[in-house]
Design a protein around this motif. Structure first.
Motif, PDB file in Angstrom:
ATOM      1  N   GLU A 188       0.824  -1.327  -0.008  1.00 11.78           N
ATOM      2  CA  GLU A 188      -0.084   0.032   0.147  1.00 11.78           C
ATOM      3  C   GLU A 188       0.738   1.384  -0.117  1.00 11.78           C
ATOM      4  O   GLU A 188       0.348   2.423  -0.522  1.00 11.78           O
ATOM      5  CB  GLU A 188      -0.973  -0.020   1.205  1.00 11.78           C
ATOM      6  N   THR A 189       1.959   1.327   0.058  1.00  9.18           N
ATOM      7  CA  THR A 189       2.948   2.299   0.138  1.00  9.18           C
ATOM      8  C   THR A 189       4.128   2.004  -0.568  1.00  9.18           C
ATOM      9  O   THR A 189       4.599   0.709  -0.858  1.00  9.18           O
ATOM     10  CB  THR A 189       3.352   3.038   1.535  1.00  9.18           C
ATOM     11  N   VAL A 190       5.200   3.019  -1.260  1.00 12.31           N
ATOM     12  CA  VAL A 190       6.100   2.893  -1.828  1.00 12.31           C
ATOM     13  C   VAL A 190       7.200   1.879  -0.883  1.00 12.31           C
ATOM     14  O   VAL A 190       7.924   0.790  -1.601  1.00 12.31           O
ATOM     15  CB  VAL A 190       6.954   4.077  -2.184  1.00 12.31           C
ATOM     16  N   ALA A 191       7.314   2.433   0.298  1.00 18.98           N
ATOM     17  CA  ALA A 191       8.512   1.447   1.183  1.00 18.98           C
ATOM     18  C   ALA A 191       7.759   0.076   1.518  1.00 18.98           C
ATOM     19  O   ALA A 191       8.680  -1.000   1.374  1.00 18.98           O
ATOM     20  CB  ALA A 191       8.294   2.061   2.732  1.00 18.98           C
ATOM     21  N   ALA A 192       6.651  -0.177   1.441  1.00 19.94           N
ATOM     22  CA  ALA A 192       6.085  -1.596   1.732  1.00 19.94           C
ATOM     23  C   ALA A 192       6.358  -2.310   0.328  1.00 19.94           C
ATOM     24  O   ALA A 192       6.528  -3.697   0.168  1.00 19.94           O
ATOM     25  CB  ALA A 192       4.414  -1.363   1.808  1.00 19.94           C
ATOM     26  N   LYS A 194       8.695  -1.890  -1.686  1.00 27.06           N
ATOM     27  CA  LYS A 194      10.218  -2.280  -1.834  1.00 27.06           C
ATOM     28  C   LYS A 194      10.432  -3.406  -0.930  1.00 27.06           C
ATOM     29  O   LYS A 194      11.431  -4.313  -1.416  1.00 27.06           O
ATOM     30  CB  LYS A 194      11.025  -1.000  -1.475  1.00 27.06           C
ATOM     31  N   LYS A 195       9.775  -3.434   0.396  1.00 24.54           N
ATOM     32  CA  LYS A 195      10.271  -4.634   1.123  1.00 24.54           C
ATOM     33  C   LYS A 195       9.756  -5.762   0.589  1.00 24.54           C
ATOM     34  O   LYS A 195       9.964  -6.848   0.729  1.00 24.54           O
ATOM     35  CB  LYS A 195       9.717  -4.294   2.402  1.00 24.54           C
ATOM     36  N   SER A 196       8.659  -5.922  -0.041  1.00 24.34           N
ATOM     37  CA  SER A 196       7.690  -6.891  -0.537  1.00 24.34           C
ATOM     38  C   SER A 196       8.473  -7.544  -1.528  1.00 24.34           C
ATOM     39  O   SER A 196       8.663  -8.658  -1.870  1.00 24.34           O
ATOM     40  CB  SER A 196       6.437  -6.594  -1.027  1.00 24.34           C
ATOM     41  N   LYS A 197       9.343  -6.658  -2.605  1.00 25.74           N
ATOM     42  CA  LYS A 197      10.319  -7.075  -3.554  1.00 25.74           C
ATOM     43  C   LYS A 197      11.163  -7.888  -2.919  1.00 25.74           C
ATOM     44  O   LYS A 197      11.435  -8.969  -3.465  1.00 25.74           O
ATOM     45  CB  LYS A 197      10.323  -6.190  -4.469  1.00 25.74           C
ATOM     46  N   LYS A 198      11.795  -7.330  -2.117  1.00 20.81           N
ATOM     47  CA  LYS A 198      12.915  -8.031  -1.394  1.00 20.81           C
ATOM     48  C   LYS A 198      12.765  -9.451  -0.906  1.00 20.81           C
ATOM     49  O   LYS A 198      13.580 -10.354  -1.171  1.00 20.81           O
ATOM     50  CB  LYS A 198      13.335  -7.039  -0.248  1.00 20.81           C
ATOM     51  N   MET A 199      11.482  -9.525  -0.157  1.00 19.61           N
ATOM     52  CA  MET A 199      11.218 -10.804   0.363  1.00 19.61           C
ATOM     53  C   MET A 199      10.831 -11.681  -0.731  1.00 19.61           C
ATOM     54  O   MET A 199      10.812 -13.041  -0.584  1.00 19.61           O
ATOM     55  CB  MET A 199      10.154 -10.543   1.344  1.00 19.61           C
ATOM     56  N   LEU A 200       9.930 -11.284  -1.808  1.00 22.02           N
ATOM     57  CA  LEU A 200       9.733 -12.153  -2.917  1.00 22.02           C
ATOM     58  C   LEU A 200      10.907 -12.903  -3.435  1.00 22.02           C
ATOM     59  O   LEU A 200      11.271 -13.978  -3.710  1.00 22.02           O
ATOM     60  CB  LEU A 200       8.955 -11.342  -3.891  1.00 22.02           C
TER      61      LEU A 200
END
Length: 253
Positions: A188-192, A194-200
């Motif tokens: 829901e945010t840019v920071a979220a 970025k974190k989601s992509k890292k975990m994927l």
């Protein structure tokens, strides 16, 4: 006279991911699926695995992923994606295999397949989109529907004596010896994002390193199912979903 500078596509700051095709996405405004699709496409492309990746999509809104991400796909019966993914990975150990599932699919009819695939430590990635409702088929109560949350099948709100508690399926999966990564993220945010992509990316790397099953849960909004505007749905998600399904790593070996 100064010549006008020509900006080449490769010099742009942001481009559409190469593995997203040109089909117009049909998802409702505010839906998280489109952003998650983008992240998956980016990660696969950056890993150079587009020719070695197979996605398994079952029933529900998640089924349409094959229409947008330009990789090989198989469709599975409702809830059976982890079982199909198990077979594909065991027969093709050099392939990168993942499932793409909603909460009704993964945590209701697919509970057994999900738990047993994870318990066996199958080297697959399970992408789990949790919007606490059956989004495609009429907004019915899902296993993840919150207490007091109204749906078409519990219009007065989920009630413990009648409907039981919401199922924190990711917390259960984190207890299994076969899982190496269980993480809960959002977009829901840019920071979220970025974190989601890292975990994927970490999840996909785990699968290719033979570390076991990785689960990436996305707490998501469903503006149509929740009967809210996209803006209000995001606000409701933060105020109600995040406290019950807190973001972060549940397990990261």
């Amino acid at each position: 006279m100064e010549t006008e500078e020509i900006i080449k596509p490769e010099n742009l700051v942001y481009q559409k991911p190469r593995l997203l095709n040109d089909n117009n996405m049909h998802y409702c405004p505010g839906c998280s699926h489109s952003v998650i699709h983008k992240l998956i496409a980016e990660v696969i492309d950056e890993m150079g695995m587009e020719e070695k990746t197979v996605g398994i999509s079952p029933v529900g809104c998640a089924v349409f992923a094959y229409n947008y991400i330009d990789i090989d796909w198989l469709e599975a019966a409702h809830g059976r994606a982890p079982a199909v993914a198990t077979a594909v990975k065991r027969l093709n150990p050099d392939k990168m295999i993942f499932t793409y599932q909603g909460d009704g699919d993964l945590a209701a009819i697919g509970t057994a397949e999900t738990i047993h695939a994870a318990n066996r430590g199958e080297n697959i990635v399970i992408v789990f989109v949790n919007n606490a409702i059956y989004g495609m088929t009429g907004g019915q109560m899902a296993p993840t529907t919150l207490l007091g949350m109204s749906t078409s099948t519990c219009p007065y709100g989920r009630d413990i004596p009648l409907n039981g508690y919401p199922l924190k399926i990711a917390d259960l999966l984190a207890q299994l010896d076969g899982t190496c990564l269980v993480t809960r993220q959002s977009v829901e945010t840019v920071a979220a994002v970025k974190k989601s992509k890292k975990m994927l990316k970490l999840a996909f790397e785990n699968s290719m390193s033979g570390k076991g099953t990785s689960i990436v849960e996305f707490v998501s909004a469903c503006s149509s199912g929740w009967k809210q505007t996209p803006e209000k749905a995001n606000k409701w998600m933060k105020e109600n979903m995040f406290p019950f399904y807190p973001l972060g790593d549940l397990k990261n070996n």
